[in-house]
Design an enzyme around this catalytic site. Structure first.
Site, short mmCIF file in Angstrom:
data_model
loop_
_atom_site.label_atom_id
_atom_site.label_comp_id
_atom_site.label_asym_id
_atom_site.label_seq_id
_atom_site.Cartn_x
_atom_site.Cartn_y
_atom_site.Cartn_z
N GLY A 186 1.01 -1.33 0.06
CA GLY A 186 -0.04 -0.04 -0.20
C GLY A 186 0.81 1.51 0.36
CB ILE A 244 6.45 7.40 -4.30
CG1 ILE A 244 7.75 7.16 -5.44
CG2 ILE A 244 6.79 8.80 -4.31
CD1 ILE A 244 8.66 7.29 -7.04
CD1 TRP A 277 15.65 7.11 -2.41
CD2 TRP A 277 16.60 6.99 -0.13
NE1 TRP A 277 17.13 6.72 -2.59
CE2 TRP A 277 17.57 7.27 -1.18
CE3 TRP A 277 16.19 7.25 1.10
CZ2 TRP A 277 18.61 6.81 0.04
CZ3 TRP A 277 17.63 6.89 1.78
CH2 TRP A 277 18.96 7.23 0.75
N GLY A 301 4.44 1.31 4.92
CA GLY A 301 3.42 0.56 3.69
C GLY A 301 3.78 -0.85 3.97
CB CYS A 342 4.56 9.58 1.76
SG CYS A 342 5.62 8.57 2.44
#
Length: 266
Positions: free
Chosen positions: A74, A77, A79, A186, A215
């Site tokens: 879930g 994006i 890093w 996530g 996020c």
């Protein structure tokens, strides 16, 4: 109460490539589903990599074409890279699975970890993860000499900090005294067993986040334990503390299935 096993996969020069760790997650997940192993938490660092959860929008990805690995968790994006403690708790939960409760347990373990280092962190309503709260809006410094009334982020829902210089960069949220995320969460649950997990910024180069909309959040930023404490903090220092709090929270959790609301009988 269930046993939690920790596996330290690799750190520093032995950081684990994302695909290798993802493959290992799937292997451990299958073994946990079959009850061949106890609940297991993989702990590691990754070499620099961007990963995108299922809800990531195209306009949140790097503008320069930097590769992104699309994953089945879930969230949006983020890093991963050096200086970030990554944890993948692979835990069997009762069905129907209470995903929110699992996320809250991970947050609590990381909040307690930060507290042990002298940093107060918290949750933000509607935004998963572990946060350092900023000042009240009226107490924050003006951006670019302008009053906050003219902050373009308040007027433009599509404002892109990647195109507007360092004063709006996610990595500079601490200087702006805004809310900033210290740990991302996530997860995915398949067959009642969790995958993926958390990424805690211990002492990374947070400018990596400036190439994306972390996020999917445009009005807050990112930070690290080292930045907030004003001193160097290493993964080696944080690792045993995080393990201890994860064990306390996850082993002693009173796991319950998610409550299902019954339709009223008419």
């Amino acid at each position: 109460m269930s046993e939690l096993r920790f596996v330290r996969m690799g750190f520093g020069a032995e950081a684990v490539e994302y695909q290798e760790a993802w493959d290992e997650q799937r292997r451990v997940h299958a073994a946990r589903f079959a009850d061949e192993i106890p609940d297991t938490c993989l702990l590691l660092e990754h070499p620099p990599v961007y990963t995108a959860g299922r809800r990531t929008a195209d306009d949140e990805r790097p503008l320069d074409g930097t590769p992104v690995i699309d994953v089945d968790r879930g969230g949006k994006i983020t890093w991963h890279g050096p200086g970030q403690l990554v944890g993948y708790p692979i835990q069997k939960l009762p069905r129907p699975v209470d995903v929110v409760a699992h996320v809250r347990r991970l947050e609590e373990a990381l909040i307690r970890t930060c507290a042990e280092f002298g940093l107060e962190t918290t949750r933000v309503e509607g935004r998963s993860g572990v946060w350092v709260l900023g000042d009240l809006v009226e107490q924050r410094p003006a951006l670019g000499g302008l009053s906050l009334d003219f902050d373009p982020r308040l007027q433009d829902e599509e404002f892109d900090p990647r195109l507007n210089g360092p004063e709006y960069a996610p990595s500079n949220a601490g200087q702006r005294r805004e809310d900033r995320k210290l740990a991302q969460i996530g997860i995915r649950v398949a067959k009642g067993v969790t995958m993926h997990g958390f990424a805690m910024n211990v002492n990374p180069d947070t400018t990596w986040f400036d190439r994306i909309i972390p996020c999917g959040i445009r009005d807050a930023g990112v930070t690290s334990l080292a930045y907030e404490l004003g001193r160097d903090v290493t993964i080696a220092e944080v690792l045993p503390v995080a393990e201890r709090h994860l064990r306390e929270i996850l082993e002693n959790a009173d796991l319950k299935p998610r409550e299902i609301e019954k339709e009223p009988v008419s």
